[in-house]
Write a protein that holds these residues in place. Structure first.
Motif, PDB file in Angstrom:
ATOM      1  N   THR A   1       0.867  -1.181   0.000  1.00 38.22           N
ATOM      2  CA  THR A   1       0.000   0.000   0.000  1.00 38.22           C
ATOM      3  C   THR A   1       0.901   1.227   0.000  1.00 38.22           C
ATOM      4  N   GLY A   2       1.393   1.574  -1.183  1.00 36.14           N
ATOM      5  CA  GLY A   2       2.411   2.615  -1.265  1.00 36.14           C
ATOM      6  C   GLY A   2       2.074   3.776  -2.161  1.00 36.14           C
ATOM      7  N   TRP A   3       0.810   3.889  -2.605  1.00 39.58           N
ATOM      8  CA  TRP A   3       0.456   4.922  -3.568  1.00 39.58           C
ATOM      9  C   TRP A   3      -0.810   5.656  -3.145  1.00 39.58           C
ATOM     10  N   ILE A   4      -0.834   6.964  -3.367  1.00 33.43           N
ATOM     11  CA  ILE A   4      -2.030   7.769  -3.128  1.00 33.43           C
ATOM     12  C   ILE A   4      -2.490   8.326  -4.464  1.00 33.43           C
ATOM     13  N   SER A   5      -3.710   7.973  -4.853  1.00 35.26           N
ATOM     14  CA  SER A   5      -4.241   8.424  -6.144  1.00 35.26           C
ATOM     15  C   SER A   5      -4.656   9.885  -6.084  1.00 35.26           C
ATOM     16  N   ILE A   6      -4.272  10.633  -7.123  1.00 28.34           N
ATOM     17  CA  ILE A   6      -4.689  12.026  -7.286  1.00 28.34           C
ATOM     18  C   ILE A   6      -5.207  12.145  -8.715  1.00 28.34           C
ATOM     19  N   GLY A   7      -6.532  12.049  -8.864  1.00 29.76           N
ATOM     20  CA  GLY A   7      -7.114  12.032 -10.198  1.00 29.76           C
ATOM     21  C   GLY A   7      -6.692  10.762 -10.925  1.00 29.76           C
ATOM     22  N   SER A   8      -6.192  10.933 -12.145  1.00 22.95           N
ATOM     23  CA  SER A   8      -5.758   9.787 -12.935  1.00 22.95           C
ATOM     24  C   SER A   8      -4.309   9.384 -12.648  1.00 22.95           C
ATOM     25  N   ARG A   9      -3.643  10.153 -11.809  1.00 19.84           N
ATOM     26  CA  ARG A   9      -2.238   9.892 -11.478  1.00 19.84           C
ATOM     27  C   ARG A   9      -2.146   9.458 -10.019  1.00 19.84           C
ATOM     28  N   ALA A  10      -0.926   9.065  -9.609  1.00 16.72           N
ATOM     29  CA  ALA A  10      -0.711   8.637  -8.221  1.00 16.72           C
ATOM     30  C   ALA A  10       0.688   9.041  -7.786  1.00 16.72           C
ATOM     31  N   ILE A  11       0.848   9.322  -6.494  1.00 19.19           N
ATOM     32  CA  ILE A  11       2.165   9.647  -5.953  1.00 19.19           C
ATOM     33  C   ILE A  11       2.593   8.546  -4.980  1.00 19.19           C
ATOM     34  N   GLN A  12       3.892   8.385  -4.840  1.00 18.77           N
ATOM     35  CA  GLN A  12       4.448   7.384  -3.924  1.00 18.77           C
ATOM     36  C   GLN A  12       5.099   8.126  -2.758  1.00 18.77           C
ATOM     37  N   PRO A  13       4.397   8.244  -1.621  1.00 16.42           N
ATOM     38  CA  PRO A  13       4.907   9.019  -0.483  1.00 16.42           C
ATOM     39  C   PRO A  13       6.284   8.592   0.002  1.00 16.42           C
ATOM     40  N   SER A  14       6.602   7.297  -0.108  1.00 21.40           N
ATOM     41  CA  SER A  14       7.893   6.815   0.386  1.00 21.40           C
ATOM     42  C   SER A  14       9.065   7.427  -0.377  1.00 21.40           C
ATOM     43  N   GLU A  15       8.871   7.768  -1.653  1.00 21.98           N
ATOM     44  CA  GLU A  15       9.937   8.413  -2.434  1.00 21.98           C
ATOM     45  C   GLU A  15      10.272   9.780  -1.825  1.00 21.98           C
ATOM     46  N   PHE A  16       9.250  10.513  -1.441  1.00 21.48           N
ATOM     47  CA  PHE A  16       9.459  11.843  -0.852  1.00 21.48           C
ATOM     48  C   PHE A  16       9.995  11.717   0.577  1.00 21.48           C
ATOM     49  N   ALA A  17       9.553  10.653   1.284  1.00 19.31           N
ATOM     50  CA  ALA A  17      10.047  10.427   2.643  1.00 19.31           C
ATOM     51  C   ALA A  17      11.540  10.119   2.635  1.00 19.31           C
ATOM     52  N   LYS A  18      11.994   9.378   1.637  1.00 22.06           N
ATOM     53  CA  LYS A  18      13.422   9.070   1.498  1.00 22.06           C
ATOM     54  C   LYS A  18      14.232  10.364   1.385  1.00 22.06           C
ATOM     55  N   LEU A  19      13.763  11.285   0.577  1.00 21.28           N
ATOM     56  CA  LEU A  19      14.453  12.565   0.392  1.00 21.28           C
ATOM     57  C   LEU A  19      14.394  13.401   1.662  1.00 21.28           C
ATOM     58  N   ALA A  20      13.226  13.413   2.312  1.00 20.32           N
ATOM     59  CA  ALA A  20      13.063  14.162   3.559  1.00 20.32           C
ATOM     60  C   ALA A  20      13.974  13.612   4.655  1.00 20.32           C
ATOM     61  N   LEU A  21      14.150  12.297   4.671  1.00 21.58           N
ATOM     62  CA  LEU A  21      15.038  11.660   5.651  1.00 21.58           C
ATOM     63  C   LEU A  21      16.481  12.134   5.467  1.00 21.58           C
ATOM     64  N   ILE A  22      16.937  12.201   4.235  1.00 17.02           N
ATOM     65  CA  ILE A  22      18.297  12.673   3.953  1.00 17.02           C
ATOM     66  C   ILE A  22      18.477  14.103   4.442  1.00 17.02           C
ATOM     67  N   ILE A  23      17.496  14.948   4.158  1.00 19.90           N
ATOM     68  CA  ILE A  23      17.570  16.359   4.559  1.00 19.90           C
ATOM     69  C   ILE A  23      17.599  16.488   6.081  1.00 19.90           C
ATOM     70  N   MET A  24      16.768  15.693   6.762  1.00 18.89           N
ATOM     71  CA  MET A  24      16.693  15.780   8.219  1.00 18.89           C
ATOM     72  C   MET A  24      17.981  15.295   8.872  1.00 18.89           C
TER      73      MET A  24
END
Length: 371
Positions: free
Chosen positions: A103-126
């Protein structure tokens, strides 16, 4: 003293922009896009090619926006970026779509985002922000536990999705960061030993999904599971093997049609069949160039925050490349990890370009500019 968010064009800074990195990244995306088209044209025409090129444009725009902001301003927003990504991961647990068991995707209209990809980047920054605040003193017990705390939260949530592939990427990214930060090797070895023990415990717990076990067992003995768990690997090996040294020629491959997820996780099977060993060497040279440039920028960074950001992005790229290519030829277990800049996928493409933008930003501001 907090840096104010001030977006303006400093023309003198552009002397230090690594245009070569942008060129190489664009070459990888273009090469990936033509292979995605070759793979998907039989059932989707030019649709996926156009979408991938759209993400290239969006990615370059994101880079353009990021390099206008002094990266130390971004450091001030590290907690907001990090906790926002955690909230997004939690939301995903309740409303996310399940794809291939995760369960790794959030649908936005006809597209979807993968929150874990952004979390990986946020983890590096933190982690970069915390290590900068600690002045790099990671061997202090309190500091080390703080780093572990911030690393554990997103990985635990991603593991629960369950997404073993992204969990592995995050883990090895953190490992690369703490190693370069100077963590005592005895602690690293002890930690890896503990992880092995944890895997043994998880293996015998409800957290270990049956298809994870299947993939790992099939990795060890692929012939015994050629009709189910290792079917994907078997077809990939046939395709890559048939490509030989120079490949069958663009548009002449057919074996990859039998490889599930061939335009995303298994794009290397398409490249191997149609371009052969020469195609593989070509992309490895491009990746190698990027990695060397990232490391060079890291070494020239004027502060710990910039250095760790570069190392985190480099580690993420390195492991993703190794894992993705490795799983297509049987050197690594199969996980849902994309090949950076080559696989089809909006979330991975955008986050990769954001990461690249941060590295370029740090390279541009490696020294004080006098006006």
């Amino acid at each position: 003293m907090l840096h104010k968010l001030n977006i303006r064009i400093n023309k003198k800074l552009f002397r230090y922009l690594s245009y070569d990195v942008l060129i190489v990244c664009s070459m990888l995306v273009l090469f990936g896009a033509i292979n995605i088209y070759s793979d998907t044209k039989r059932y989707a025409g030019i649709q996926y090619f156009k979408l991938q090129m759209s993400w290239l444009v969006i990615g370059l725009i994101a880079v353009g926006f990021i390099i206008l902001i002094d990266y130390m301003v971004i450091a001030n927003y590290a907690p907001l970026i990090y906790w926002s990504s955690i909230i997004l991961l939690i939301i995903n647990q309740f409303i996310g779509d399940t794809v291939n068991g995760a369960t790794g995707w959030i649908s936005i209209g006809s597209r979807a985002i993968q929150p874990s990809e952004f979390a990986k980047l946020a983890l590096i920054i933190m982690l970069a922000k915390k290590l900068d605040d600690m002045e790099g003193k990671i061997n202090n017990l309190k500091n080390f536990l703080t780093i572990c705390f911030y690393a554990f939260i997103p990985m635990a949530i991603i593991l629960k999705q369950p997404d073993m592939g992204m969990t592995m990427v995050c883990f090895f990214t953190v490992l690369g960061i703490v190693f370069i930060a100077g963590l005592d090797l005895r602690v690293i070895v002890g930690g890896l030993t503990g992880v092995i023990g944890l895997i043994v415990v998880i293996w015998n717990s409800p957290l270990m999904k049956p298809y994870w076990k299947g993939r790992l067992v099939a990795f060890i003995n692929p012939e015994a599971y050629s009709k189910d768990y290792s079917f994907q690997l078997k077809q990939s090996l046939i395709g890559i093997g048939s490509g030989g040294a120079s490949g069958l020629g663009y548009g002449n491959g057919s074996q990859y049609m039998f490889v599930p997820e061939s335009h995303t996780d298994f794009i290397f099977a398409v490249i191997g069949e149609e371009w052969g060993l020469m195609g593989a060497i070509f992309i490895l040279l491009l990746y190698g160039y990027l990695i060397v440039r990232f490391i060079h920028i890291s070494k020239k960074s004027k502060d710990i925050f910039g250095k760790i950001i570069c190392i985190g992005i480099t580690a993420s790229f390195l492991f993703s490349i190794f894992q993705n290519m490795g799983m297509t030829i049987g050197l690594m277990p199969i996980t849902g990890i994309t090949l950076p800049l080559l696989s089809y996928g909006g979330s991975s493409m955008l986050t990769n370009f954001i990461g690249i933008g941060l590295v370029l930003n740090i390279g541009m501001r490696r020294k004080k500019i006098n006006f």
